[in-house]
Design an enzyme around this catalytic site. Sequence first.
Site, PDB file in Angstrom:
ATOM      1  CE  LYS A  42      -3.859  -2.182   2.664  1.00 28.40           C
ATOM      2  NZ  LYS A  42      -4.665  -2.195   2.866  1.00 28.40           N
TER       3      LYS A  42
ATOM      4  CE1 TYR B  23      -9.058  -3.043   0.188  1.00 25.88           C
ATOM      5  CE2 TYR B  23      -9.026  -1.200  -0.543  1.00 25.88           C
ATOM      6  CZ  TYR B  23      -8.725  -2.740   0.244  1.00 25.88           C
ATOM      7  OH  TYR B  23      -7.341  -2.836   0.410  1.00 25.88           O
TER       8      TYR B  23
ATOM      9  NE  ARG C   3      -6.812 -12.165   5.151  1.00 32.90           N
ATOM     10  CZ  ARG C   3      -7.375 -11.793   5.193  1.00 32.90           C
ATOM     11  NH1 ARG C   3      -7.185 -10.381   3.833  1.00 32.90           N
ATOM     12  NH2 ARG C   3      -8.412 -11.094   5.878  1.00 32.90           N
TER      13      ARG C   3
ATOM     14  CG  ASN D 281      -3.814  -2.476   6.859  1.00 29.43           C
ATOM     15  OD1 ASN D 281      -3.625  -2.240   5.787  1.00 29.43           O
ATOM     16  ND2 ASN D 281      -5.001  -2.983   7.306  1.00 29.43           N
TER      17      ASN D 281
ATOM     18  CG  HIS E   3      -5.278  -6.649   0.201  1.00 24.76           C
ATOM     19  ND1 HIS E   3      -6.850  -6.559  -0.029  1.00 24.76           N
ATOM     20  CD2 HIS E   3      -5.324  -7.536  -1.471  1.00 24.76           C
ATOM     21  CE1 HIS E   3      -7.002  -7.377  -0.246  1.00 24.76           C
ATOM     22  NE2 HIS E   3      -6.738  -8.189  -1.404  1.00 24.76           N
TER      23      HIS E   3
ATOM     24  CD  GLU F  26      -8.867  -9.494  -3.941  1.00 19.92           C
ATOM     25  OE1 GLU F  26      -9.327  -8.996  -3.006  1.00 19.92           O
ATOM     26  OE2 GLU F  26      -8.107  -9.366  -4.014  1.00 19.92           O
TER      27      GLU F  26
HETATM   28  P1  ATP Z   1      -7.517  -6.223   3.469  1.00 16.78           P
HETATM   29  O1  ATP Z   1      -8.978  -6.638   2.632  1.00 16.78           O
HETATM   30  O2  ATP Z   1      -6.436  -4.494   2.790  1.00 16.78           O
HETATM   31  O3  ATP Z   1      -6.162  -7.538   2.925  1.00 16.78           O
HETATM   32  P2  ATP Z   1      -7.852  -7.019   5.987  1.00 16.78           P
HETATM   33  O4  ATP Z   1      -8.498  -7.880   4.907  1.00 16.78           O
HETATM   34  O5  ATP Z   1      -6.981  -7.240   6.631  1.00 16.78           O
HETATM   35  O6  ATP Z   1      -7.360  -6.358   4.411  1.00 16.78           O
HETATM   36  P3  ATP Z   1     -10.523  -5.476   5.615  1.00 16.78           P
HETATM   37  O7  ATP Z   1     -11.618  -6.066   6.981  1.00 16.78           O
HETATM   38  O8  ATP Z   1     -10.765  -6.112   3.741  1.00 16.78           O
HETATM   39  O9  ATP Z   1      -9.242  -6.347   6.479  1.00 16.78           O
HETATM   40  O10 ATP Z   1     -10.748  -3.919   5.414  1.00 16.78           O
HETATM   41  C1  ATP Z   1      -9.985  -3.633   3.979  1.00 16.78           C
HETATM   42  C2  ATP Z   1      -8.556  -2.543   4.486  1.00 16.78           C
HETATM   43  O11 ATP Z   1      -9.900  -1.508   5.567  1.00 16.78           O
HETATM   44  C3  ATP Z   1      -8.124  -3.029   5.374  1.00 16.78           C
HETATM   45  O12 ATP Z   1      -7.098  -3.689   5.417  1.00 16.78           O
HETATM   46  C4  ATP Z   1      -7.909  -1.154   6.479  1.00 16.78           C
HETATM   47  O13 ATP Z   1      -6.728  -0.736   5.719  1.00 16.78           O
HETATM   48  C5  ATP Z   1      -9.054  -0.332   6.015  1.00 16.78           C
HETATM   49  N1  ATP Z   1      -9.659  -0.979   6.960  1.00 16.78           N
HETATM   50  C6  ATP Z   1     -10.642  -1.675   7.696  1.00 16.78           C
HETATM   51  N2  ATP Z   1     -11.113  -1.472   8.467  1.00 16.78           N
HETATM   52  C7  ATP Z   1     -10.679  -0.191   9.759  1.00 16.78           C
HETATM   53  C8  ATP Z   1     -11.600   0.820  10.298  1.00 16.78           C
HETATM   54  N3  ATP Z   1     -11.446   0.418  11.244  1.00 16.78           N
HETATM   55  N4  ATP Z   1     -10.719   2.397  10.682  1.00 16.78           N
HETATM   56  C9  ATP Z   1      -9.605   2.156   8.931  1.00 16.78           C
HETATM   57  N5  ATP Z   1      -9.975   1.320   8.261  1.00 16.78           N
HETATM   58  C10 ATP Z   1      -9.974   0.253   8.297  1.00 16.78           C
HETATM   59 MG    MG Z   2      -9.881  -7.541   3.076  1.00 15.55          MG
END
Ligand code: ATP
Ligand code: MG
Length: 137
Positions: free
Chosen positions: A9, A49, A85, A112, A115, A126
């Site tokens: 990211k 997303y 993951r 974070n 992804h 994707e």
């Molecule tokens: P990713 O899909 O990016 O791999 P993930 O699967 O661990 O991450 P998801 O629940 O899919 O988490 O959320 C997608 C992304 O949205 C997260 O990686 C983070 O960048 C953002 N995100 C999730 N929860 C929050 C939150 N509470 N506040 C801000 N951003 C968030």
């Molecule tokens: Mg995710």
Amino acid sequence: VQRTFSILKPDATRRNLTGAVNAVIEKAGLRIVAQKRIHLTKAQAETFYAVHSARPFFGELVEFMTSGPVVVQVLEGEDAIAKYRDVMGATNPANAAEGTIRKLFAESVGENTAHGSDAPEAAAVEIAQFFSGNEIV
Ligand code: ATP
Ligand code: MG
């Protein structure tokens, strides 16, 4: 062997950490079989997303994902989706296990660092959004 889709990211490119993250990926036994550095458009980020479009953080997420370049990747290996993951760690770096990418590098739940696809169907969709078959080697 399985493939998963990864994004390093904008917080990773901004802090010049893409090589350090790739070292963790490769050390875990995942092979980077496709990779390119791009700047996501707003439309690309919204499509990517889309599953989160109703969430309160969606606008912030799209804003962040388009705030700088990203590195999109295809990773290959045994059980690659679950393995990546695990290697990434919990979404919120405060909850991520020692040695994971998010524990090592991430600054907040929003920014974070990485992804990774969460299921085979998601990985296929994707990967197809960013790579054609002959770019994956
Ligand atoms: P990713 O899909 O990016 O791999 P993930 O699967 O661990 O991450 P998801 O629940 O899919 O988490 O959320 C997608 C992304 O949205 C997260 O990686 C983070 O960048 C953002 N995100 C999730 N929860 C929050 C939150 N509470 N506040 C801000 N951003 C968030
Ligand atoms: Mg995710």
